[in-house]
Motif scaffolding. Structure first.
Motif, PDB file in Angstrom:
ATOM      1  N   PRO A 182      39.476 -81.547  36.981  1.00  0.00           N
ATOM      2  CA  PRO A 182      39.227 -80.746  38.183  1.00  0.00           C
ATOM      3  C   PRO A 182      38.347 -81.437  39.233  1.00  0.00           C
ATOM      4  O   PRO A 182      37.666 -82.421  38.935  1.00  0.00           O
ATOM      5  CB  PRO A 182      38.499 -79.509  37.647  1.00  0.00           C
ATOM      6  CG  PRO A 182      38.222 -79.742  36.214  1.00  0.00           C
ATOM      7  CD  PRO A 182      38.642 -81.118  35.843  1.00  0.00           C
ATOM      8  N   GLU A 183      38.340 -80.871  40.426  1.00  0.00           N
ATOM      9  CA  GLU A 183      37.597 -81.468  41.536  1.00  0.00           C
ATOM     10  C   GLU A 183      36.092 -81.246  41.430  1.00  0.00           C
ATOM     11  O   GLU A 183      35.303 -82.107  41.842  1.00  0.00           O
ATOM     12  CB  GLU A 183      38.105 -80.957  42.889  1.00  0.00           C
ATOM     13  CG  GLU A 183      38.042 -79.444  43.115  1.00  0.00           C
ATOM     14  CD  GLU A 183      39.275 -78.700  42.605  1.00  0.00           C
ATOM     15  OE1 GLU A 183      39.970 -79.235  41.713  1.00  0.00           O
ATOM     16  OE2 GLU A 183      39.527 -77.578  43.094  1.00  0.00           O
ATOM     17  N   ALA A 184      35.669 -80.095  40.896  1.00  0.00           N
ATOM     18  CA  ALA A 184      34.232 -79.779  40.938  1.00  0.00           C
ATOM     19  C   ALA A 184      33.382 -80.852  40.245  1.00  0.00           C
ATOM     20  O   ALA A 184      32.388 -81.310  40.817  1.00  0.00           O
ATOM     21  CB  ALA A 184      33.966 -78.390  40.376  1.00  0.00           C
ATOM     22  N   ALA A 190      38.916 -94.753  43.244  1.00  0.00           N
ATOM     23  CA  ALA A 190      39.676 -95.088  42.036  1.00  0.00           C
ATOM     24  C   ALA A 190      39.912 -93.809  41.261  1.00  0.00           C
ATOM     25  O   ALA A 190      38.971 -93.090  40.951  1.00  0.00           O
ATOM     26  CB  ALA A 190      38.922 -96.098  41.183  1.00  0.00           C
ATOM     27  N   GLY A 191      41.174 -93.533  40.972  1.00  0.00           N
ATOM     28  CA  GLY A 191      41.512 -92.295  40.276  1.00  0.00           C
ATOM     29  C   GLY A 191      42.860 -91.830  40.781  1.00  0.00           C
ATOM     30  O   GLY A 191      43.754 -92.638  41.004  1.00  0.00           O
ATOM     31  N   ASN A 193      43.634 -84.551  47.987  1.00  0.00           N
ATOM     32  CA  ASN A 193      42.841 -84.112  46.856  1.00  0.00           C
ATOM     33  C   ASN A 193      42.489 -85.342  46.032  1.00  0.00           C
ATOM     34  O   ASN A 193      43.189 -86.359  46.091  1.00  0.00           O
ATOM     35  CB  ASN A 193      43.588 -83.086  46.003  1.00  0.00           C
ATOM     36  CG  ASN A 193      43.763 -81.771  46.751  1.00  0.00           C
ATOM     37  OD1 ASN A 193      42.817 -81.258  47.340  1.00  0.00           O
ATOM     38  ND2 ASN A 193      44.970 -81.241  46.752  1.00  0.00           N
ATOM     39  N   ALA A 194      41.426 -85.227  45.273  1.00  0.00           N
ATOM     40  CA  ALA A 194      40.879 -86.385  44.554  1.00  0.00           C
ATOM     41  C   ALA A 194      41.218 -86.328  43.075  1.00  0.00           C
ATOM     42  O   ALA A 194      40.573 -86.978  42.262  1.00  0.00           O
ATOM     43  CB  ALA A 194      39.360 -86.429  44.740  1.00  0.00           C
ATOM     44  N   ARG A 195      42.249 -85.558  42.740  1.00  0.00           N
ATOM     45  CA  ARG A 195      42.583 -85.313  41.318  1.00  0.00           C
ATOM     46  C   ARG A 195      44.040 -84.858  41.268  1.00  0.00           C
ATOM     47  O   ARG A 195      44.649 -84.584  42.287  1.00  0.00           O
ATOM     48  CB  ARG A 195      41.653 -84.245  40.755  1.00  0.00           C
ATOM     49  CG  ARG A 195      41.298 -83.110  41.737  1.00  0.00           C
ATOM     50  CD  ARG A 195      42.274 -82.018  41.803  1.00  0.00           C
ATOM     51  NE  ARG A 195      42.132 -81.120  42.940  1.00  0.00           N
ATOM     52  CZ  ARG A 195      43.093 -80.305  43.320  1.00  0.00           C
ATOM     53  NH1 ARG A 195      44.247 -80.286  42.684  1.00  0.00           N
ATOM     54  NH2 ARG A 195      42.951 -79.517  44.353  1.00  0.00           N
ATOM     55  N   PHE A 196      44.567 -84.793  40.048  1.00  0.00           N
ATOM     56  CA  PHE A 196      45.923 -84.291  39.855  1.00  0.00           C
ATOM     57  C   PHE A 196      46.034 -82.861  40.399  1.00  0.00           C
ATOM     58  O   PHE A 196      45.095 -82.074  40.284  1.00  0.00           O
ATOM     59  CB  PHE A 196      46.263 -84.238  38.370  1.00  0.00           C
ATOM     60  CG  PHE A 196      46.638 -85.562  37.746  1.00  0.00           C
ATOM     61  CD1 PHE A 196      47.945 -86.020  37.799  1.00  0.00           C
ATOM     62  CD2 PHE A 196      45.692 -86.329  37.080  1.00  0.00           C
ATOM     63  CE1 PHE A 196      48.308 -87.218  37.203  1.00  0.00           C
ATOM     64  CE2 PHE A 196      46.046 -87.545  36.488  1.00  0.00           C
ATOM     65  CZ  PHE A 196      47.354 -87.983  36.548  1.00  0.00           C
TER      66      PHE A 196
END
Ligand code: AMP
Ligand code: GLY
Length: 409
Positions: free
Chosen positions: A63-65, A252-253, A272-275
């Motif tokens: 998750p993003e948090a 990176a991610g 977004n910085a995640r799946f």
């Protein structure tokens, strides 16, 4: 695997194809597939301690948090490989104003924004950009901080609420055209695109009602223009990754580009910085090569030497079952039945989102409760399977959209 949604359940199952996986904190369904350990996912020291105790090779943050809170930084500082961007880099998702600044610097096409910190500025921006109005809370809002409306009063009310809550507000040009989610895995230098998917953000049939975290998704997108992925790589993903590295805050991610295919070309709706959830559930259902190797390569700066992902020609559809009252005021605690029967169906996977074990029952513990995935040789076949799974599941008061992937667009 850090997190507790259906996205994390899909990641756990995909990683388990060739790796031993522990999940924290997980949920009732993840707990059937893997050992789950309680943790506060946003507490970097707690996550890093757990990773050390378990002696894992890789921490994957869902998750993003936690990303915005810097959990990946703490884990990496302990010398443990981590898939997930630094807090600085996660600002691409954590601040819409920052994302707009990066896109402007990198020449990435997006809706023209005006950032407002006062109601007077917000009113001026609404009048300048005109209807339909797009008003976004600057900070993280789990997909619910955005109002798109033709009614000026509604737009202004949302802007006022964001400003009163202490956040600035981004008011931007309306983008027409279908939306596409494209994920890319990056080590900060090299960028590897995954397969495009589409999600359904509105709660109601026919894209009506408020925005949600996502009510369903499908992949592939047979209607998407040929060359879309190459085009987005060249105009969006690589320039963004290059700009972040140039600033000394490499990303990176997983870089998730939410795109609108407008009449004027591809535009970025958001990063977004995640799946993404629920797109991950359908994208990973089609991945044939090793996810664990891909994520480890990204986390250790070795993507250049890593083989490209391989994809099944199958289609995948996921339908989200949401609790009564979602997204406004989800009712938790309802008893869920039928999951095991649905999961036993051929080419059907039931992934858990907001669920927990209560005695010998599984109960709803969040707004989005389950994500039922169907696979098939065609989208139509995948869709039939997903809904066959949904039909076997019961949660009193729950709702789902019956039009996911119905038109293939
Ligand atoms: P976001 O949180 O930025 O992804 O916005 C959530 C949803 O609001 C998007 O998936 C779109 O459906 C809609 N949206 C956001 N920005 C725009 C825009 N500029 N034009 C039209 N729709 C938008
Ligand atoms: N599916 C939208 C998101 O993950 O933000």
């Amino acid at each position: 695997m850090i997190g507790s949604g259906a996205r994390e359940h899909a990641l756990v199952r995909a990683l388990q194809r060739d790796a031993e996986v522990f999940a924290a904190p997980g949920n009732a369904g993840i707990g059937i597939d893997a050992p789950v350990i309680p943790v506060d996912a946003t507490d970097g020291a707690a996550v890093a301690d757990l990773a050390s105790e378990l002696a894992v090779d890789l921490v994957v943050i869902g998750p993003e948090a936690p990303l915005v809170a810097g959990v990946a930084d703490v884990v990496r500082d302990r010398g443990i490989a981590c898939f997930g961007p630094s807090a600085q880099a996660a600002r691409l998702e954590g601040s819409k104003a920052f994302a707009k600044e990066i896109m402007a610097a990198a020449g990435v096409p997006t809706a023209r924004p005006v950032v407002a910190t006062t109601v007077v500025q917000a009113e001026a921006a609404l009048d300048e950009l005109g209807s339909p109005y797009v008003v976004k809370d600057d900070g993280l809002a789990a997909g619910k901080g955005v109002v798109v409306t033709n009614v000026r009063g509604e737009a202004l009310a949302h802007a006022e609420a964001c400003i009163e809550a202490g956040s600035s507000v981004v008011i931007e040009e309306y983008l027409d055209g279908p939306e596409v989610s494209l994920f890319a895995v990056t080590d900060g230098i090299n960028v590897v695109p995954l397969q495009p998917a589409q999600d359904f953000k509105r709660v109601g049939e026919g894209d009506t009602g408020p925005n949600t975290g996502g009510m369903g998704a499908y992949s592939p997108l047979d209607w998407a223009p040929a060359g879309l992925v190459d085009d987005v790589m060249r105009t969006v993903l690589q320039p963004t990754v290059d700009e972040m590295r140039r600033r000394g805050t490499p990303f990176a991610g997983l870089l998730y580009a939410g795109l609108a295919l407008t009449s004027k070309g591809v535009r970025v709706v958001e990063f977004n910085a995640r799946f993404g959830d629920p797109e991950t559930q359908v994208v990973l259902a089609r991945l044939e090569s090793s996810l664990s190797e891909l994520l480890l390569a990204a986390a250790t700066g070795q993507l250049a030497d890593s083989p490209p992902p391989e994809w099944s020609g199958d289609a995948a559809v996921t339908v989200v079952i949401a609790a009564e009252g979602y997204p406004q005021a989800p009712v938790t605690g309802g008893v869920i039945t039928g999951v095991a029967d649905a999961d036993l169906l051929d080419r059907v996977d039931v992934l858990h989102a907001g669920t927990r074990v209560d005695g010998d029952q599984v109960v709803a513990s969040g707004g989005r409760v389950l994500s039922v995935v169907g696979r098939g040789a065609s989208l139509a076949e995948a869709r039939v399977r997903a809904y066959a799974g949904v039909e076997l599941i019961d949660l009193p008061g729950s709702h789902f959209r019956s039009d996911i992937a119905a038109s293939g667009e």
